[in-house]
Design a protein around this motif. Structure first.
Motif, PDB file in Angstrom:
ATOM      1  N   ASN A   8       0.809  -1.191   0.000  1.00 31.17           N
ATOM      2  CA  ASN A   8       0.000   0.000   0.000  1.00 31.17           C
ATOM      3  C   ASN A   8       0.857   1.261   0.000  1.00 31.17           C
ATOM      4  O   ASN A   8       0.665   2.178  -0.791  1.00 31.17           O
ATOM      5  CB  ASN A   8      -0.840   0.002   1.273  1.00 31.17           C
ATOM      6  N   LEU A 460     -13.990  12.781   5.351  1.00 30.52           N
ATOM      7  CA  LEU A 460     -15.097  12.256   4.540  1.00 30.52           C
ATOM      8  C   LEU A 460     -14.641  11.030   3.755  1.00 30.52           C
ATOM      9  O   LEU A 460     -15.365  10.042   3.640  1.00 30.52           O
ATOM     10  CB  LEU A 460     -15.613  13.321   3.576  1.00 30.52           C
ATOM     11  N   GLY A 465     -14.470   5.102   3.380  1.00 32.92           N
ATOM     12  CA  GLY A 465     -13.675   3.882   3.439  1.00 32.92           C
ATOM     13  C   GLY A 465     -14.144   2.952   4.539  1.00 32.92           C
ATOM     14  O   GLY A 465     -14.314   1.753   4.328  1.00 32.92           O
ATOM     15  N   SER A 466     -14.379   3.523   5.699  1.00 29.28           N
ATOM     16  CA  SER A 466     -14.775   2.653   6.813  1.00 29.28           C
ATOM     17  C   SER A 466     -16.193   2.126   6.619  1.00 29.28           C
ATOM     18  O   SER A 466     -16.597   1.172   7.267  1.00 29.28           O
ATOM     19  CB  SER A 466     -14.642   3.385   8.148  1.00 29.28           C
ATOM     20  N   LEU A 467     -16.958   2.733   5.716  1.00 27.96           N
ATOM     21  CA  LEU A 467     -18.296   2.204   5.417  1.00 27.96           C
ATOM     22  C   LEU A 467     -18.241   1.212   4.262  1.00 27.96           C
ATOM     23  O   LEU A 467     -19.265   0.860   3.683  1.00 27.96           O
ATOM     24  CB  LEU A 467     -19.253   3.351   5.086  1.00 27.96           C
ATOM     25  N   GLY A 468     -17.039   0.796   3.900  1.00 22.35           N
ATOM     26  CA  GLY A 468     -16.889  -0.275   2.919  1.00 22.35           C
ATOM     27  C   GLY A 468     -16.752   0.178   1.484  1.00 22.35           C
ATOM     28  O   GLY A 468     -16.726  -0.642   0.583  1.00 22.35           O
ATOM     29  N   ALA A 469     -16.668   1.504   1.242  1.00 23.18           N
ATOM     30  CA  ALA A 469     -16.597   1.963  -0.144  1.00 23.18           C
ATOM     31  C   ALA A 469     -15.201   1.741  -0.717  1.00 23.18           C
ATOM     32  O   ALA A 469     -14.206   1.953  -0.031  1.00 23.18           O
ATOM     33  CB  ALA A 469     -16.959   3.440  -0.231  1.00 23.18           C
ATOM     34  N   ARG A 473     -15.431   4.167  -5.707  1.00 29.11           N
ATOM     35  CA  ARG A 473     -16.760   4.617  -5.301  1.00 29.11           C
ATOM     36  C   ARG A 473     -16.656   5.903  -4.472  1.00 29.11           C
ATOM     37  O   ARG A 473     -17.472   6.821  -4.621  1.00 29.11           O
ATOM     38  CB  ARG A 473     -17.454   3.526  -4.479  1.00 29.11           C
ATOM     39  N   ILE A 478     -18.393  10.675  -3.481  1.00 31.11           N
ATOM     40  CA  ILE A 478     -18.124  11.674  -2.438  1.00 31.11           C
ATOM     41  C   ILE A 478     -17.263  12.806  -2.991  1.00 31.11           C
ATOM     42  O   ILE A 478     -17.671  13.961  -3.032  1.00 31.11           O
ATOM     43  CB  ILE A 478     -17.399  11.042  -1.218  1.00 31.11           C
ATOM     44  N   LEU A 482     -18.591  16.701  -4.408  1.00 33.67           N
ATOM     45  CA  LEU A 482     -18.254  17.835  -3.550  1.00 33.67           C
ATOM     46  C   LEU A 482     -17.322  18.817  -4.256  1.00 33.67           C
ATOM     47  O   LEU A 482     -17.284  19.994  -3.923  1.00 33.67           O
ATOM     48  CB  LEU A 482     -17.619  17.353  -2.249  1.00 33.67           C
TER      49      LEU A 482
ATOM     50  N   PRO B  73      -7.319  -3.123   4.850  1.00 30.09           N
ATOM     51  CA  PRO B  73      -7.788  -1.744   4.662  1.00 30.09           C
ATOM     52  C   PRO B  73      -9.113  -1.531   5.398  1.00 30.09           C
ATOM     53  O   PRO B  73      -9.816  -2.501   5.678  1.00 30.09           O
ATOM     54  CB  PRO B  73      -7.977  -1.637   3.150  1.00 30.09           C
ATOM     55  N   PRO B  74      -9.456  -0.270   5.687  1.00 30.33           N
ATOM     56  CA  PRO B  74     -10.663   0.030   6.463  1.00 30.33           C
ATOM     57  C   PRO B  74     -11.915  -0.650   5.904  1.00 30.33           C
ATOM     58  O   PRO B  74     -12.736  -1.151   6.671  1.00 30.33           O
ATOM     59  CB  PRO B  74     -10.797   1.544   6.348  1.00 30.33           C
ATOM     60  N   ALA B  75     -12.023  -0.656   4.561  1.00 28.71           N
ATOM     61  CA  ALA B  75     -13.255  -1.147   3.952  1.00 28.71           C
ATOM     62  C   ALA B  75     -13.513  -2.623   4.261  1.00 28.71           C
ATOM     63  O   ALA B  75     -14.646  -3.083   4.194  1.00 28.71           O
ATOM     64  CB  ALA B  75     -13.212  -0.929   2.446  1.00 28.71           C
ATOM     65  N   VAL B  79     -15.574  -2.359  10.800  1.00 21.59           N
ATOM     66  CA  VAL B  79     -15.420  -1.566  12.015  1.00 21.59           C
ATOM     67  C   VAL B  79     -16.062  -0.212  11.721  1.00 21.59           C
ATOM     68  O   VAL B  79     -15.728   0.421  10.726  1.00 21.59           O
ATOM     69  CB  VAL B  79     -13.932  -1.397  12.357  1.00 21.59           C
ATOM     70  N   MET B  81     -17.055   3.786  12.430  1.00 25.73           N
ATOM     71  CA  MET B  81     -16.354   4.908  13.063  1.00 25.73           C
ATOM     72  C   MET B  81     -17.248   6.137  13.096  1.00 25.73           C
ATOM     73  O   MET B  81     -17.876   6.484  12.100  1.00 25.73           O
ATOM     74  CB  MET B  81     -15.084   5.212  12.261  1.00 25.73           C
ATOM     75  N   LEU B  88     -20.146  13.882   8.132  1.00 22.72           N
ATOM     76  CA  LEU B  88     -21.339  13.532   7.351  1.00 22.72           C
ATOM     77  C   LEU B  88     -21.142  14.044   5.928  1.00 22.72           C
ATOM     78  O   LEU B  88     -20.537  15.094   5.719  1.00 22.72           O
ATOM     79  CB  LEU B  88     -22.583  14.175   7.970  1.00 22.72           C
ATOM     80  N   PHE B  89     -21.665  13.306   4.950  1.00 19.89           N
ATOM     81  CA  PHE B  89     -21.523  13.732   3.558  1.00 19.89           C
ATOM     82  C   PHE B  89     -22.495  14.882   3.302  1.00 19.89           C
ATOM     83  O   PHE B  89     -23.700  14.686   3.301  1.00 19.89           O
ATOM     84  CB  PHE B  89     -21.797  12.561   2.620  1.00 19.89           C
ATOM     85  N   HIS B  91     -23.535  16.583   0.853  1.00 14.18           N
ATOM     86  CA  HIS B  91     -24.410  16.679  -0.317  1.00 14.18           C
ATOM     87  C   HIS B  91     -25.491  15.612  -0.287  1.00 14.18           C
ATOM     88  O   HIS B  91     -26.159  15.385  -1.288  1.00 14.18           O
ATOM     89  CB  HIS B  91     -23.582  16.565  -1.589  1.00 14.18           C
ATOM     90  N   MET B  92     -25.666  14.951   0.860  1.00 18.68           N
ATOM     91  CA  MET B  92     -26.654  13.876   0.923  1.00 18.68           C
ATOM     92  C   MET B  92     -27.643  14.125   2.059  1.00 18.68           C
ATOM     93  O   MET B  92     -27.354  14.862   2.998  1.00 18.68           O
ATOM     94  CB  MET B  92     -25.944  12.545   1.180  1.00 18.68           C
ATOM     95  N   PHE B 100     -25.326   4.809   3.009  1.00 21.49           N
ATOM     96  CA  PHE B 100     -24.099   4.746   2.203  1.00 21.49           C
ATOM     97  C   PHE B 100     -23.342   3.433   2.377  1.00 21.49           C
ATOM     98  O   PHE B 100     -22.813   2.873   1.421  1.00 21.49           O
ATOM     99  CB  PHE B 100     -23.174   5.920   2.540  1.00 21.49           C
ATOM    100  N   GLY B 101     -23.313   2.943   3.593  1.00 16.99           N
ATOM    101  CA  GLY B 101     -22.556   1.721   3.858  1.00 16.99           C
ATOM    102  C   GLY B 101     -23.321   0.450   3.520  1.00 16.99           C
ATOM    103  O   GLY B 101     -22.861  -0.652   3.798  1.00 16.99           O
ATOM    104  N   ALA B 103     -24.364  -0.519   0.445  1.00 16.60           N
ATOM    105  CA  ALA B 103     -24.404  -0.591  -1.011  1.00 16.60           C
ATOM    106  C   ALA B 103     -24.723  -1.993  -1.517  1.00 16.60           C
ATOM    107  O   ALA B 103     -25.283  -2.153  -2.600  1.00 16.60           O
ATOM    108  CB  ALA B 103     -23.073  -0.122  -1.596  1.00 16.60           C
ATOM    109  N   ARG B 146     -25.182   6.111  10.969  1.00 14.94           N
ATOM    110  CA  ARG B 146     -24.491   5.736   9.747  1.00 14.94           C
ATOM    111  C   ARG B 146     -23.434   4.671  10.027  1.00 14.94           C
ATOM    112  O   ARG B 146     -23.260   3.724   9.267  1.00 14.94           O
ATOM    113  CB  ARG B 146     -23.825   6.972   9.130  1.00 14.94           C
ATOM    114  N   ALA B 147     -22.720   4.844  11.151  1.00 11.97           N
ATOM    115  CA  ALA B 147     -21.681   3.876  11.485  1.00 11.97           C
ATOM    116  C   ALA B 147     -22.288   2.521  11.865  1.00 11.97           C
ATOM    117  O   ALA B 147     -21.704   1.476  11.602  1.00 11.97           O
ATOM    118  CB  ALA B 147     -20.822   4.416  12.623  1.00 11.97           C
ATOM    119  N   PRO B 150     -24.246  -0.680   8.780  1.00  5.46           N
ATOM    120  CA  PRO B 150     -23.754  -1.927   8.187  1.00  5.46           C
ATOM    121  C   PRO B 150     -23.477  -3.021   9.217  1.00  5.46           C
ATOM    122  O   PRO B 150     -22.846  -4.011   8.882  1.00  5.46           O
ATOM    123  CB  PRO B 150     -22.438  -1.504   7.505  1.00  5.46           C
TER     124      PRO B 150
END
Ligand SMILES: Nc1ncnc2c1ncn2[C@@H]1O[C@H](COP(=O)(O)OP(=O)(O)OP(=O)(O)O)[C@@H](O)[C@H]1O
Ligand SMILES: [Mg+2]
Lengths: 553, 344
Positions: A8, A460, A465-469, A473, A478, A482, B73-75, B79, B81, B88-89, B91-92, B100-101, B103, B146-147, B150
């Motif tokens: 990475n 953001l 990333g932590s939401l799995g994107a 994506r 995102i 923006l 990696p985080p995805a 976990v 957060m 927060l995004f 534009h949503m 969002f999580g 998908a 949101r956290a 998922p």
């Protein structure tokens, strides 16, 4: 075991290095190539070209002309733009809002289009001389639109807007309470202006001066069409290239590049190390409302006279575009108006082709330059500091390089096939112009996009990333949404510059890929002024539309 | 004991040569809330980012349910957060943020799940709002929703209450704890406020310079601090010098000796730091440490008295009328902790 983390991190660094290499190849390599060619002859290295340049007085004259024209353009534009800004910022008079917006009008005229509009308006057979001849019963036009005066007129017209806009932006930040504090300390009128307001405006004024200086130094359209025997460096380079005197063109190009860098350095110094930051919340300062009728209407009349002066080139262009070929000879105003010119642009394939070329090349180059800007923007907000400043410097290099220099440099680099050296023969292909537009527009696109990235909250990205994107994506749903305002603003400027480009196109175009500006020149040579004007009107409208989209919030 | 649900095993993270997290080991049982407490720069956020996968450790492991996450990696970690500024995004809408999580769910399932999570945080009615049109407290709840959406295995929260105004903090705190307990999710959250750590955490881990000072339930930290640092960080206390005598007695001066609780290896005759909490020391008419009241700070029916003694200033909590500024007083203690002077 090669851990993911290791991979990475290597990827990240490698991506940064790849970006630096790609940018260097695009913006530095071509110019270095020109520098090298200045000392090359078939047999090897030589100082011959340089000594021939130094011994030739016409070269020195051209260099001197470039310098003084640029300096004079700065002074003239400041003399028009700065007082205007003060009037519009400080005084209230009827029509102030509308007029304030009209002042930006010259900006929607691409350089060559502005020049031909001036030609139709003030040229020997233009509207104004015709009116003068008929009013005063002269036997010929009272002046010729030729030489340094004509060039300066065009420069002052199109560049005072920089001083106007920068000064207004600066004045908007001057706090009313600061002026009041100065008054309370016994400093009034001219004293406040000199000791309080002008020092606060210094950064804006030097930025505007730099912009005008660099633009004038690289200006090609006006000297090319109006210069006549009056040579500046850009036209000198073009003439050498046209005469096949390549080595002279190389030395001249290097000389102009050095002068540009020198100018950049001087202005950066003048802007000062200390940037002046106003402390405290700005209390807005309402414009002074003038109630004395004489002054009020005087200001309004002056304002409207100015607006008409600014608007006349546009109106002229539009008028001429409706005049069919051969119908306007000695009359004061054209007797016949019709849509013939526009119809011929739409119907005749060879007339339509330049429009199509300009549009697709501008579109492709805008998409590409925005991609580069996004790539660089991501890197700048993520990478380690060393790489970041390198990338940022590389992004701004083309800004300091006059268009002619850039075009010659690109032509030099891509006229040889040496893939191992990163050189391919692209001159004469459809690729070369879009590529040149991309390089030329890197600073405007990146300026806007990088600023957009700086305002993005990095968390953001992490949240996505932590939401799995996936990275893709995250970018798509995102980051890019923006960045939309920044992308639109940078993209609009890049598009408008590319669609109206003349200076790089004239060096690099091929017949098949000739853009509108080149076609304008060739129809002008055939005396088809109506068609030329119609092309000009279309370019003007496309630029205006791009700017409107770019500034929409 | 069974294997812990979440383990940090000797986690170490360096930024250049600076050790931000230093051989940190911690275990969290399933469904527990762990508070990471420490002063600014102690490595709390870095620890959380190592757990989330935004940073990778130089050594050590992060293990969830026996599954080593350290290099993922985080995805891929599952976990969740909650960011300090919520992230927060903008534009949503609320629902789009929460969804969002999700998908990989189809639209119906996603909507159902979004609605369910929003109900859990009492934000059901605001699903269609843009997140920019929410109050701070509402944004915080959307960030939590949101956290959680998922169904992560672990939830991380970085100073979740620090962006709320003080009046809102206490109620949100209780609500947050109730929600997390109801869902039963294993959570780690960061705070630099002792009160918040104690109110929210089942376990509290005190960090200092990237190292773990002590971990345990709040009362244990308060009553049996392992070091002077923990003792003073998790509550008020005055520190004076003394010498340790035999039988856990510390000598303050020629006349006064107090019985102390010791922690760490102490040897007889050693000079020690003595820590006294304001509520463990009182005014007395009999024998005790003499001093003068310098200053009184009133706090409702009780007051805090700053007493200048020969051994140093000591803070005493007592009823408002117990003494006045300038009075000469004597002090008697109920509990004193002794720590080695090397551990400052
Ligand atoms: N990306 C980074 N690069 C370099 N140093 C860092 C980085 N992130 C954190 N540090 C350093 O690591 C140490 C721990 O930082 P961390 O943010 O984890 O502390 P913290 O306990 O969260 O503090 P605070 O309460 O102020 O948020 C600090 O000294 C900080 O300067
Ligand atoms: Mg932190």
């Amino acid at each position: 075991m090669l851990s993911t983390r290791f991979r990475n991190r290597m990827n990240k660094r490698e991506r940064g290095i790849l970006l630096v290499v790609a940018l260097s190849w695009l913006v530095v390599y071509p110019i270095v190539m020109v520098g090298a060619e200045s000392f090359r002859e078939p047999a090897g290295w030589t100082l011959g070209h340089l000594s021939r340049f130094a011994a030739d007085s016409t070269e020195w004259t051209a260099l001197w002309n470039s310098l003084w024209i640029s300096a004079a353009s700065v002074v003239l534009s400041a003399m028009i733009g700065v007082p205007l800004a003060f009037i519009f910022e400080l005084l209230d008079f009827p029509g102030r809002k509308t007029l304030g917006a009209l002042v930006a009008l010259p900006a929607v005229l691409p350089p060559l289009v502005g020049v031909i509009a001036f030609l139709f308006l003030y040229g020997e057979s233009g509207f104004i001389p015709r009116v003068m001849v008929s009013t005063f019963g002269l036997s010929e036009a009272p002046w010729k639109l030729r030489g340094a005066g004509a060039i300066l007129l065009v420069h002052a017209y199109s560049m005072s807007v920089y001083f106007y806009l920068f000064t207004r932006a600066g004045l908007a930040k001057v706090d009313g309470s600061m002026v009041e504090a100065a008054h309370a300390l016994g400093c009034k009128g001219v004293c406040t202006l000199r000791r309080v307001i002008l020092p606060l405006l210094r950064p804006q004024l030097t930025s505007a001066a730099l912009l005008v200086f660099m633009t004038s130094l690289g200006s090609f359209s006006a000297p090319y069409l109006f210069g006549g025997g009056f040579r500046v460096m850009t036209t000198q380079i073009f003439a050498s290239k046209l005469n096949g005197n390549l080595s002279a063109a190389m030395v001249e190009t290097s000389a102009l590049a050095i002068v540009a860098l020198f100018g950049l350095f001087v202005f950066r110094r003048a802007r000062g190390e200390r940037s002046v930051v106003a402390v405290g919340k700005g209390t807005s300062r309402a414009p002074i409302v003038i109630n004395q009728p004489l002054i009020k209407w005087g200001a309004a009349a002056a304002g409207w006279a100015l607006a008409i002066f600014l608007l006349l080139p546009h109106l002229t262009l539009i008028t001429v575009s409706f005049v069919p070929r051969g119908t306007w000879t000695t009359e004061l105003f054209p007797p016949v108006y019709s849509l013939t010119n526009y119809l011929s642009l739409a119907r005749e394939a060879e007339r339509f082709r330049p429009l199509f070329n300009s549009l697709w090349m501008a579109t492709v180059s805008t998409v590409l330059v925005l991609s580069i800007a996004v790539w660089a923007g991501r890197a700048i907000v993520q990478k380690k500091v060393v790489l970041r400043s390198t990338i940022e410097s590389l992004l701004s290099v083309p800004w300091a390089v006059p268009g002619t220099v850039l075009a010659i440099a690109v032509a030099t680099l891509f006229s040889v096939n040496a893939p191992l050296m990163g050189r391919w023969v692209l001159v004469g292909t459809v690729v070369i112009l879009p590529l040149a537009y991309v390089i030329r527009n890197i600073p405007v696109a990146a300026g806007s996009v990088v600023a957009g990235f700086r305002q993005l909250d990095h968390s953001l990205d992490e949240a996505a990333g932590s939401l799995g994107a996936t990275r893709w994506r995250t970018l798509k749903s995102i980051t890019l949404p923006l960045l939309r305002p920044a992308l639109l603003a940078g993209g609009a400027l890049a598009f408008a510059t590319a669609v109206g480009d003349f200076v790089t196109s004239i060096v690099l175009y091929t017949f098949e890929t000739r853009p509108v500006s080149i076609e304008i020149l060739s129809v002008l040579r055939q005396n088809d002024v109506g068609i030329a004007a119609a092309y000009g009107v279309i370019l003007m409208c496309v630029s205006a539309a791009a700017m409107a989209i770019g500034t929409k919030r | 004991m069974s294997n812990p649900f979440l383990s940090l095993e000797s986690l170490t993270k360096k930024f250049d040569e600076h050790l931000a997290v230093d051989a940190l080991s911690l275990d969290v049982e399933q469904g527990d809330l762990l508070a990471l407490l420490g002063p600014s720069g102690s490595g709390k956020t870095t620890t959380l980012r190592l757990l989330a996968g935004f940073e990778f450790p130089d050594s050590g492991r992060v293990v969830v349910e026996g599954d080593d996450l350290s290099r993922r990696p985080p995805a891929e970690r599952k976990v969740g957060m909650v960011f300090q500024h919520y992230a927060l995004f903008p534009h949503m809408t609320v629902a789009e943020n929460v969804g969002f999580g999700l998908a990989d769910l189809n639209k119906t399932d996603r909507d159902t799940r979004v609605r369910a999570v929003l109900e859990q945080v009492h934000m059901g009615e605001l699903a269609g709002r843009p997140v920019t049109a929410l109050s701070g407290g509402q944004q915080q709840r959307v960030a939590v929703a949101r956290a959680l959406a998922p169904q992560p295995r672990v939830l991380l929260l970085d100073e979740p209450l620090s962006n709320l105004d003080p009046t809102l903090r206490e109620s949100t705190r209780t609500e947050l704890r109730d929600s997390l307990k109801e869902i039963g999710i294993t959570s780690v959250f960061v705070t630099h406020e002792q009160e918040e750590a104690f109110a929210l955490g089942d376990q509290v881990a005190v960090l200092r310079n990237g190292r773990l000072e002590q971990v345990g339930p709040a009362p244990e930290l308060y009553e049996k601090p392992a070091s002077l640092f923990v003792a003073t960080f998790v509550g008020r206390g005055s520190v004076i010098k003394g010498t340790l005598l035999e039988g856990d007695v510390a000598r303050i001066n020629d006349d006064v000796s107090w019985k102390v609780r010791t922690s760490g290896a102490l040897t007889v005759g050693e000079n020690v730091n003595l820590m006294v909490r304001p509520e463990s020391i009182r005014f007395t008419d009999g024998a005790g440490l003499g001093g003068t009241v310098r200053h009184v700070r009133y706090s409702g029916a009780r007051a805090f008295f700053s007493v200048e003694t020969g051994a140093g200033p000591i803070e005493v909590e007592a009823s408002v009328h117990a003494a006045g500024a300038g009075d000469t007083v004597r002090l008697e203690v109920d509990a004193v902790h002794a720590f080695p002077q090397s551990d400052e």
